[in-house]
Motif scaffolding. Structure first.
Motif, mmCIF file in Angstrom:
data_model
loop_
_atom_site.group_PDB
_atom_site.id
_atom_site.type_symbol
_atom_site.label_atom_id
_atom_site.label_comp_id
_atom_site.label_asym_id
_atom_site.label_seq_id
_atom_site.Cartn_x
_atom_site.Cartn_y
_atom_site.Cartn_z
ATOM 1 N N ILE A 233 38.321 38.753 43.202
ATOM 2 C CA ILE A 233 39.348 37.655 43.122
ATOM 3 C C ILE A 233 38.730 36.375 43.791
ATOM 4 O O ILE A 233 38.344 36.572 45.178
ATOM 5 C CB ILE A 233 40.551 38.141 43.768
ATOM 6 N N ILE B 25 39.592 35.701 38.405
ATOM 7 C CA ILE B 25 39.179 36.928 38.539
ATOM 8 C C ILE B 25 37.915 37.391 37.742
ATOM 9 O O ILE B 25 37.979 37.065 36.420
ATOM 10 C CB ILE B 25 40.216 37.704 38.343
ATOM 11 N N THR C 111 35.475 40.227 36.351
ATOM 12 C CA THR C 111 35.296 41.615 36.304
ATOM 13 C C THR C 111 34.343 42.168 35.083
ATOM 14 O O THR C 111 33.481 41.335 34.854
ATOM 15 C CB THR C 111 36.876 42.242 35.784
#
Length: 218
Positions: A137, A157, A159
């Motif tokens: 984050i 975010i 990922t």
């Protein structure tokens, strides 16, 4: 409090202090304030089990079970006593603690809800639930407050491409936008919200979907 009885007669009582109970420890604990289990970003936590010198000779009386709760990646269901873990080199000792590194069983980037159940002598027991996400984050600040000229808060975010990030169902004032060509999402939160309720979803090869819900405080 642990009470030892013989029939109706109390032979002895022991008070087990909370600081002497097993616990989770991890530097990557995220300050999610949604009432759920502790949330770890990236690697799973360590399990600290308090031991006195006498307990070191009775490791077989301590039992640990690690399992996922609902769909998770990876699935795990392991039950061992501390003597087994010591013999296999799966546990270390730090001062008066036995330390179990959950990366050994979950890997360095698991996703899902898990529970570690610890049972030991003299009333030592703990059910340690936690959530873990393989994400980062970026730009989030728990003390951030938009001023009058800035009506929205934003953070990102990062990922991997197979993991999808969405607002939780029914959420208003929170928008999640994927950044094209990157494993990155931008989250925009309206000024009248104090959190960003998010849902992380990953479809496994067997078709099962792993889902983790969190609320990021703004």
């Amino acid at each position: 409090r642990l009470i030892v009885r013989k029939g109706d007669k109390i032979l002895s009582e022991f008070l087990v202090e909370s600081e002497d109970q097993p616990s989770l420890e991890g530097e990557n604990l995220f300050p999610a304030e949604d009432g759920g289990p502790p949330l770890y970003i990236g690697e799973p936590p360590l399990v600290y089990i308090p031991l006195s010198s006498s307990y070191r000779t009775r490791l077989h009386k301590w039992h640990v079970r690690i399992q996922n709760e609902g769909a998770a990646l990876p699935d795990v269901n392991i039950s061992k006593d501390l003597r087994e873990l010591e013999e296999k080199g799966e546990i270390s000792f730090d001062d008066r603690f036995a330390v179990l590194d959950l990366k050994r069983y979950l890997g360095s980037s698991p996703m899902g809800n898990y529970k570690v159940r610890v049972r030991g002598p003299l009333g030592h027991r703990a059910d340690l639930s936690f959530r873990v996400l393989p994400a980062e984050i970026i730009g989030h600040d728990i003390l951030y407050l938009p001023d009058k000229s800035q009506s929205k808060a934003r953070f990102q975010i990062r990922t991997f491409s197979q993991l999808e990030v969405l607002p939780q169902p029914g959420t208003e004032g929170c928008k999640v936008t994927p950044v094209e060509g990157e494993a990155l999402y931008e989250v925009t939160v309206e000024h009248n919200r104090s959190d960003a309720p998010l849902q992380f979803m990953l479809k496994k090869q067997d078709g099962e979907t792993v889902s983790v819900r969190i609320s990021v405080p703004i």
